[in-house]
Design a protein around this motif. Structure first.
Motif, PDB file in Angstrom:
ATOM      1  N   ASP A   7     133.081 -39.919  86.680  1.00 20.18           N
ATOM      2  CA  ASP A   7     133.504 -38.606  87.174  1.00 20.18           C
ATOM      3  C   ASP A   7     132.258 -37.720  87.171  1.00 20.18           C
ATOM      4  O   ASP A   7     131.932 -37.084  86.170  1.00 20.18           O
ATOM      5  CB  ASP A   7     134.595 -38.053  86.255  1.00 20.18           C
ATOM      6  CG  ASP A   7     135.039 -36.647  86.645  1.00 20.18           C
ATOM      7  OD1 ASP A   7     134.429 -36.059  87.554  1.00 20.18           O
ATOM      8  OD2 ASP A   7     135.981 -36.133  86.012  1.00 20.18           O
ATOM      9  N   LYS A  10     132.163 -34.077  85.956  1.00 22.81           N
ATOM     10  CA  LYS A  10     132.241 -33.782  84.519  1.00 22.81           C
ATOM     11  C   LYS A  10     131.070 -34.347  83.730  1.00 22.81           C
ATOM     12  O   LYS A  10     130.650 -33.779  82.729  1.00 22.81           O
ATOM     13  CB  LYS A  10     133.546 -34.350  83.935  1.00 22.81           C
ATOM     14  CG  LYS A  10     134.819 -33.835  84.600  1.00 22.81           C
ATOM     15  CD  LYS A  10     135.028 -32.364  84.359  1.00 22.81           C
ATOM     16  CE  LYS A  10     136.434 -31.917  84.731  1.00 22.81           C
ATOM     17  NZ  LYS A  10     136.800 -32.215  86.133  1.00 22.81           N
ATOM     18  N   THR A  64     141.657 -30.661  91.130  1.00 29.38           N
ATOM     19  CA  THR A  64     141.980 -32.007  90.648  1.00 29.38           C
ATOM     20  C   THR A  64     141.799 -33.078  91.718  1.00 29.38           C
ATOM     21  O   THR A  64     142.264 -34.211  91.550  1.00 29.38           O
ATOM     22  CB  THR A  64     143.437 -32.057  90.137  1.00 29.38           C
ATOM     23  OG1 THR A  64     144.324 -31.694  91.204  1.00 29.38           O
ATOM     24  CG2 THR A  64     143.638 -31.104  88.968  1.00 29.38           C
ATOM     25  N   ASP A  67     140.159 -36.273  90.517  1.00 27.04           N
ATOM     26  CA  ASP A  67     141.034 -37.037  89.625  1.00 27.04           C
ATOM     27  C   ASP A  67     141.931 -37.977  90.425  1.00 27.04           C
ATOM     28  O   ASP A  67     142.136 -39.137  90.042  1.00 27.04           O
ATOM     29  CB  ASP A  67     141.909 -36.098  88.787  1.00 27.04           C
ATOM     30  CG  ASP A  67     141.092 -35.123  87.960  1.00 27.04           C
ATOM     31  OD1 ASP A  67     139.849 -35.174  88.046  1.00 27.04           O
ATOM     32  OD2 ASP A  67     141.692 -34.319  87.238  1.00 27.04           O
ATOM     33  N   SER A  90     134.162 -39.755  81.698  1.00 29.96           N
ATOM     34  CA  SER A  90     134.572 -38.393  82.030  1.00 29.96           C
ATOM     35  C   SER A  90     134.902 -37.641  80.750  1.00 29.96           C
ATOM     36  O   SER A  90     135.367 -38.237  79.766  1.00 29.96           O
ATOM     37  CB  SER A  90     135.797 -38.400  82.948  1.00 29.96           C
ATOM     38  OG  SER A  90     136.240 -37.078  83.201  1.00 29.96           O
ATOM     39  N   GLN A  91     134.681 -36.343  80.763  1.00 34.57           N
ATOM     40  CA  GLN A  91     135.066 -35.499  79.637  1.00 34.57           C
ATOM     41  C   GLN A  91     136.471 -34.922  79.825  1.00 34.57           C
ATOM     42  O   GLN A  91     136.930 -34.128  79.011  1.00 34.57           O
ATOM     43  CB  GLN A  91     134.046 -34.377  79.456  1.00 34.57           C
ATOM     44  CG  GLN A  91     132.662 -34.871  79.054  1.00 34.57           C
ATOM     45  CD  GLN A  91     131.658 -33.745  78.895  1.00 34.57           C
ATOM     46  OE1 GLN A  91     131.942 -32.594  79.212  1.00 34.57           O
ATOM     47  NE2 GLN A  91     130.469 -34.077  78.406  1.00 34.57           N
ATOM     48  N   ASP A  92     137.144 -35.352  80.875  1.00 37.09           N
ATOM     49  CA  ASP A  92     138.492 -34.875  81.178  1.00 37.09           C
ATOM     50  C   ASP A  92     139.516 -35.741  80.433  1.00 37.09           C
ATOM     51  O   ASP A  92     139.745 -36.897  80.797  1.00 37.09           O
ATOM     52  CB  ASP A  92     138.731 -34.937  82.685  1.00 37.09           C
ATOM     53  CG  ASP A  92     140.064 -34.318  83.085  1.00 37.09           C
ATOM     54  OD1 ASP A  92     140.864 -33.992  82.193  1.00 37.09           O
ATOM     55  OD2 ASP A  92     140.288 -34.161  84.311  1.00 37.09           O
ATOM     56  N   SER A  93     140.126 -35.181  79.391  1.00 31.83           N
ATOM     57  CA  SER A  93     141.101 -35.936  78.595  1.00 31.83           C
ATOM     58  C   SER A  93     142.392 -36.209  79.365  1.00 31.83           C
ATOM     59  O   SER A  93     143.239 -36.980  78.903  1.00 31.83           O
ATOM     60  CB  SER A  93     141.417 -35.192  77.302  1.00 31.83           C
ATOM     61  OG  SER A  93     141.978 -33.919  77.586  1.00 31.83           O
ATOM     62  N   GLY A  94     142.552 -35.584  80.527  1.00 33.38           N
ATOM     63  CA  GLY A  94     143.735 -35.834  81.331  1.00 33.38           C
ATOM     64  C   GLY A  94     143.859 -37.290  81.759  1.00 33.38           C
ATOM     65  O   GLY A  94     144.971 -37.775  82.018  1.00 33.38           O
ATOM     66  N   TYR A  95     142.729 -38.004  81.824  1.00 32.70           N
ATOM     67  CA  TYR A  95     142.770 -39.419  82.183  1.00 32.70           C
ATOM     68  C   TYR A  95     143.419 -40.264  81.085  1.00 32.70           C
ATOM     69  O   TYR A  95     143.796 -41.407  81.345  1.00 32.70           O
ATOM     70  CB  TYR A  95     141.358 -39.941  82.449  1.00 32.70           C
ATOM     71  CG  TYR A  95     140.736 -39.436  83.729  1.00 32.70           C
ATOM     72  CD1 TYR A  95     141.274 -39.767  84.971  1.00 32.70           C
ATOM     73  CD2 TYR A  95     139.598 -38.633  83.704  1.00 32.70           C
ATOM     74  CE1 TYR A  95     140.701 -39.299  86.146  1.00 32.70           C
ATOM     75  CE2 TYR A  95     139.009 -38.163  84.872  1.00 32.70           C
ATOM     76  CZ  TYR A  95     139.565 -38.501  86.092  1.00 32.70           C
ATOM     77  OH  TYR A  95     139.004 -38.040  87.244  1.00 32.70           O
ATOM     78  N   ARG A 113     138.642 -44.539  78.202  1.00 33.39           N
ATOM     79  CA  ARG A 113     137.874 -43.397  78.697  1.00 33.39           C
ATOM     80  C   ARG A 113     136.833 -43.022  77.658  1.00 33.39           C
ATOM     81  O   ARG A 113     137.124 -42.987  76.452  1.00 33.39           O
ATOM     82  CB  ARG A 113     138.773 -42.186  78.962  1.00 33.39           C
ATOM     83  CG  ARG A 113     137.987 -40.956  79.475  1.00 33.39           C
ATOM     84  CD  ARG A 113     138.874 -39.726  79.547  1.00 33.39           C
ATOM     85  NE  ARG A 113     139.302 -39.271  78.227  1.00 33.39           N
ATOM     86  CZ  ARG A 113     138.587 -38.454  77.447  1.00 33.39           C
ATOM     87  NH1 ARG A 113     137.395 -38.021  77.840  1.00 33.39           N
ATOM     88  NH2 ARG A 113     139.059 -38.080  76.264  1.00 33.39           N
ATOM     89  N   SER A 115     133.418 -40.215  76.870  1.00 28.27           N
ATOM     90  CA  SER A 115     132.872 -38.920  77.269  1.00 28.27           C
ATOM     91  C   SER A 115     131.381 -38.956  77.545  1.00 28.27           C
ATOM     92  O   SER A 115     130.831 -38.014  78.120  1.00 28.27           O
ATOM     93  CB  SER A 115     133.160 -37.876  76.182  1.00 28.27           C
ATOM     94  OG  SER A 115     134.545 -37.728  75.985  1.00 28.27           O
TER      95      SER A 115
END
Length: 264
Positions: A7, A10, A64, A67, A90-95, A113, A115
């Protein structure tokens, strides 16, 4: 194959020199603001991967959008290669919701995932992936969770052929308690190691142990594999080596001093 999905909105690594160019596919997801220029050092590093580099241009600046692009291509990878080892940088915890779903449904050999590349390197030792291969490496992605198959005592099973349908083979455990006794010490020892992988959720722990059982004893019926994995987790709970905390997460207690391992 191994796939690293980046990503780039991010996380923008300076290079990917820590990855093995012979076995890793790199997927670079570029947001609308990252498509004009890519640092020269990163370009030079990407050249090592040749045709294993895949550039995905996101043609929408919605918050998004990237994503959804990444999720779409993740599905294509899994559909093409169910035995894939996948890392999402990615630093997006939504994954994490997506990662947990793939883990639970056993649709990939391994997925996680991370970071940063530093975290990827740490995880790569657990799953024996992404880094340059070593001569003595254990090929199982669950080597940190359970011992290699040749170190485990063989499982005893009895086979019953259904008279109503001779093509259906039902494999039953001869003695569940005996099987747990044989597997439990090895799993306990492996999970006590400093760098052991500890799934955050109970169902993922059961799924990981079940997947190892399936690899070691493919003739064992899937229901029996799940039952055995569940019994092993129950014993870990009875011995207070794992405990449930908020939101269905697990707390592990494998340190020699008896304190929590901190991987919740």
């Amino acid at each position: 194959m191994q796939h690293l999905m980046i990503d780039f909105e991010k996380v923008q690594p300076a290079d990917l020199d820590c990855l093995d160019p012979d076995s890793v596919h790199v997927w670079l997801f570029l947001g609308t603001e990252q498509q004009e220029t890519i640092p020269l050092r990163l370009c030079e590093s990407l050249c090592r991967f040749g045709k294993k580099v895949h550039f995905v241009h996101v043609h929408n600046n919605a918050p998004t959008a990237l994503d959804f692009y990444l999720s779409f291509y993740l599905g294509k990878i899994i559909d093409h290669d169910p035995a894939a080892i996948i890392g999402i940088l990615s630093q997006d915890s939504g994954y994490d919701v997506l990662v947990e779903h793939v883990q639970q449904s056993l649709q990939a050999k391994h997925i996680s995932r991370v970071s940063s590349l530093a975290e990827l390197q740490q995880r790569s030792r657990d799953i024996n992936a992404f880094h340059e291969p070593t001569k003595d490496a254990n090929n199982s992605p669950f080597a940190s969770l359970v011992q290699p198959a040749h170190k485990l005592a063989p499982m005893k099973t009895t086979t019953t052929i259904s008279q109503n349908n001779s093509s259906e083979q039902v494999v039953k455990n001869a003695n569940n308690s005996e099987l747990v006794d044989k597997y439990y010490p090895n799993i306990l020892n492996a999970m006590s190691q400093k760098d052991a992988y500890h799934p955050r959720r109970r169902r993922n722990l059961v799924a990981n142990i079940r997947r190892f059982v399936a690899q070691s004893e493919p003739e064992l019926h899937s229901d029996s594999q799940t039952e055995l994995a569940e019994l092993i987790v129950v014993r870990l709970e009875e011995n207070q080596l794992i405990t449930a905390i908020d939101d269905g997460l697990l707390s592990y207690h494998f340190n020699q001093d008896g304190s929590d391992s901190g991987e919740n």
